[in-house]
Structures are given as structure tokens and as C-alpha cells.
Enzyme design. Sequence first.
Site, short mmCIF file in Angstrom:
data_model
loop_
_atom_site.label_atom_id
_atom_site.label_comp_id
_atom_site.label_asym_id
_atom_site.label_seq_id
_atom_site.Cartn_x
_atom_site.Cartn_y
_atom_site.Cartn_z
CG ASP A 1 62.45 48.44 -32.20
OD1 ASP A 1 62.72 48.70 -31.07
OD2 ASP A 1 61.83 47.28 -32.80
CE LYS B 1 52.82 38.87 -27.38
NZ LYS B 1 54.26 38.42 -27.32
CG ASP C 1 57.13 48.42 -30.60
OD1 ASP C 1 55.84 49.03 -30.92
OD2 ASP C 1 56.85 47.31 -30.20
P1 GTP Z 1 61.60 40.73 -35.35
O1 GTP Z 1 62.34 39.87 -35.97
O2 GTP Z 1 60.68 41.52 -36.22
O3 GTP Z 1 60.96 40.67 -33.83
O4 GTP Z 1 62.82 42.25 -34.82
P2 GTP Z 1 64.12 42.20 -33.98
O5 GTP Z 1 64.98 41.25 -34.42
O6 GTP Z 1 64.53 43.59 -34.34
O7 GTP Z 1 63.54 41.88 -32.58
P3 GTP Z 1 62.83 43.08 -31.52
O8 GTP Z 1 62.07 43.96 -32.34
O9 GTP Z 1 62.31 42.04 -30.49
O10 GTP Z 1 64.09 43.59 -30.91
C1 GTP Z 1 64.03 44.76 -30.14
C2 GTP Z 1 65.40 45.76 -30.47
O11 GTP Z 1 66.29 44.91 -29.87
C3 GTP Z 1 65.92 46.00 -31.88
O12 GTP Z 1 66.20 47.11 -31.88
C4 GTP Z 1 66.52 45.00 -32.11
O13 GTP Z 1 67.61 45.30 -33.18
C5 GTP Z 1 67.51 44.45 -30.83
N1 GTP Z 1 67.69 43.01 -30.82
C6 GTP Z 1 66.87 42.24 -30.62
N2 GTP Z 1 67.75 41.12 -30.46
C7 GTP Z 1 68.84 41.33 -30.54
C8 GTP Z 1 70.17 40.61 -30.26
O14 GTP Z 1 70.04 39.68 -30.25
N3 GTP Z 1 71.17 41.34 -30.26
C9 GTP Z 1 71.26 42.66 -30.25
N4 GTP Z 1 72.48 43.32 -30.25
N5 GTP Z 1 70.11 43.61 -30.50
C10 GTP Z 1 68.97 42.69 -30.58
#
Ligand code: GTP
Length: 312
Positions: A105, A155, A213
Site C-alpha cells: 500500500d 510511536k 502509505d
Molecule cells: P489495516 O487492517 O487497515 O491495518 O491494513 P492491513 O491489513 O493492510 O495492514 P498494514 O497496513 O499494516 O499492512 C501493510 C502491508 O502489508 C499491506 O500491503 C498489507 O496487505 C500487507 N500485509 C499485512 N499483513 C499481512 C499478512 O499477514 N500477510 C500478507 N501477505 N500481507 C500482509
Amino acid sequence: MEAVILAGGYGTRLRPLTYKIPKPLIPIANKPMVMHIIDSLPQKVEKVILAVSYKRDVLQKYLEENPPEGRELVLVEEKEPLGTGGAIKNVEREISGDFLAFNGDVISSLDPSVLTNTLIEKKAGAVISLWRVNDPSHYGVVEMRDGWIRRFVEKPRLNEAPSNLISAGAYALSYDVLDLIPPGRVVSLEREIWPILVEKGMYGMEFRGYWTDAGTRERVLEANSLILQGMGKKLIAGNGSEILGNVTEHTSIGKNVIIDGSAEVSNSIIMDGCILENGSKVVDSIIGPEERIAGRVIGEIFCTGYSNVPKN
Ligand code: GTP
């Protein structure tokens, strides 16, 4: 060389839109986030590995219909999301050497080849991209010396932050990093792996340009605005769209959208197949695909999860 894109998170902060489409497919300037990352990859990346989990089928369908040119694309699934570190461990069999990794993202002007070149030059275990912010108190902040990262502070209070530099979610990692990640369980890169890597030599590279992000409505709209500004456009619209109403900056309109004559739109993303009726007003919002809007939508993520657009 391989690049891993983490694309399996639930995207909870972008619900209800992410009930329907996974975050990496949310369009920024009418191109899914994940395609912005793929298009920024250096030529030496021959294989893109997407670590997927939540809504894998939707991602797979999109990528089968829109394959990136000139590169092999592999989707590797986690049955349940394994976290940012666990997801990388889970794609180990697809990786043959030092590699790039991205949060799916991140929308930025980063040239990832700077990271891979620095990994070789500095003989580092990892090179992490860094972005300078005014207020680092909501982020993981780095403490550095001569470019080498000494520690991450999560943070911090504003007056206790060791710097204004935060992780920008793009990394070059040496092959050995895979050995540091325990298999078969949820692992956070940020909490578990970075502290070990700091001991082994983790280099930080600040870059300039733009970065966001895109994990919340505000950030998705900011990313959309940044990309449109970069294109020198106030608004873009996909094929088959009919814009009769008043649309102001910075707005992306997908394909086959109808914006009636007295509808108003500003600073928003309107996805494919939407109809904005006369008298409607959409401001600072993301409208999911195939929605019909009759009233005011201000500062919302609007997605009913089903289509009420007449099909003909
Ligand atoms: P929120 O639930 O809104 O926090 O979003 P998110 O689930 O995408 O979490 P976050 O923004 O922390 O993740 C950053 C990036 O890592 C994003 O592109 C997610 O798709 C990816 N990501 C987060 N957790 C995982 C996971 O457990 N597996 C995989 N494959 N990608 C993940």
C-alpha cells in the site's frame, strides 16, 4: 532478481470498501496500488511474488486479466495472514538470492534500484527506505549513525523522537534474512526481525519526492492527489464515462461512470460503473464500484457491497 509484494492484509481501516476488494486493488489515479509498485520495479526484477491471503481470488482474477508485461508473476497464499515477516518466510521457495520487498500500500517516487545497489555497496543485511516527516509520533522512527540504523522506536513522543525519519515500507533484503524468520507462525518484520537485523547491519536510505502509505481514506485520497499532480491533471476519467456535472480537483473517475449535470464532486475517487444523480454531492470520499449516489457523501468510504445499477 525477485520482488515480494505484501498484499494479504485485511485492510480494516478501509472498510467497507475492503469487504469487496482487497486494498492492493484500490485504484490510485485509475491504476491499482499494486500495479503502481510493479511498474516502479527495476528491469532486473524478473519475478514478482505476491504474498496474498485475504481476497486472494479477487487479486488473482485481476492479475490474470491484466498481467504485468515482461515479468513472471507468482501468487503465494497464506491460509491465514502470517504477518509481514511470516508472509515473506512463506514465499521462501520462490526466492533465489537478495530480493526486494514492499508493503503493498505504498505509493511513492522511490527508485527501488537505489536500495539494491546500496545493499551490495554497503554489504548490509538489509537496506530500508526512509521518509522524513514533520511529526513522527505515529510511526516507527529510526535512530541512525552514518547511515546505519541503531534502533527503531515505535510511536515516540514528539520531544523524544530520535529523528524525523520513518520506515517507508520498501526494503532490499539479503537472502540470509530468510533464515532469521521462524516458519509456520505469525511474525512481524517490524517487531521481531528488524531488531535482529539492526545487530547484523541495517542501512537506511532517505529519498525525496513523494510518499504515502495508503492505508486510510485520507491517505488514499492524498496518494491519488499526488499522482494526479505528478501527471499535471486535476481529474482523470476512464473509458465510457460521461461527466456532465461539476468535478474539481483532485478526482479520479473510473470507467463507465455517469455524473449527472447538477452533481458535484471534489477530491474523490469514483470507481467503475457509478452513477451520481442530479443534486448529489461527493466530497473527500471514495465511492466503491457500481454505486448509485443520490444525496450527499462527505468524507466517507461508500460501498454498499452490492450493485444497484441497472444492467442492460
Ligand atoms: P489495516 O487492517 O487497515 O491495518 O491494513 P492491513 O491489513 O493492510 O495492514 P498494514 O497496513 O499494516 O499492512 C501493510 C502491508 O502489508 C499491506 O500491503 C498489507 O496487505 C500487507 N500485509 C499485512 N499483513 C499481512 C499478512 O499477514 N500477510 C500478507 N501477505 N500481507 C500482509
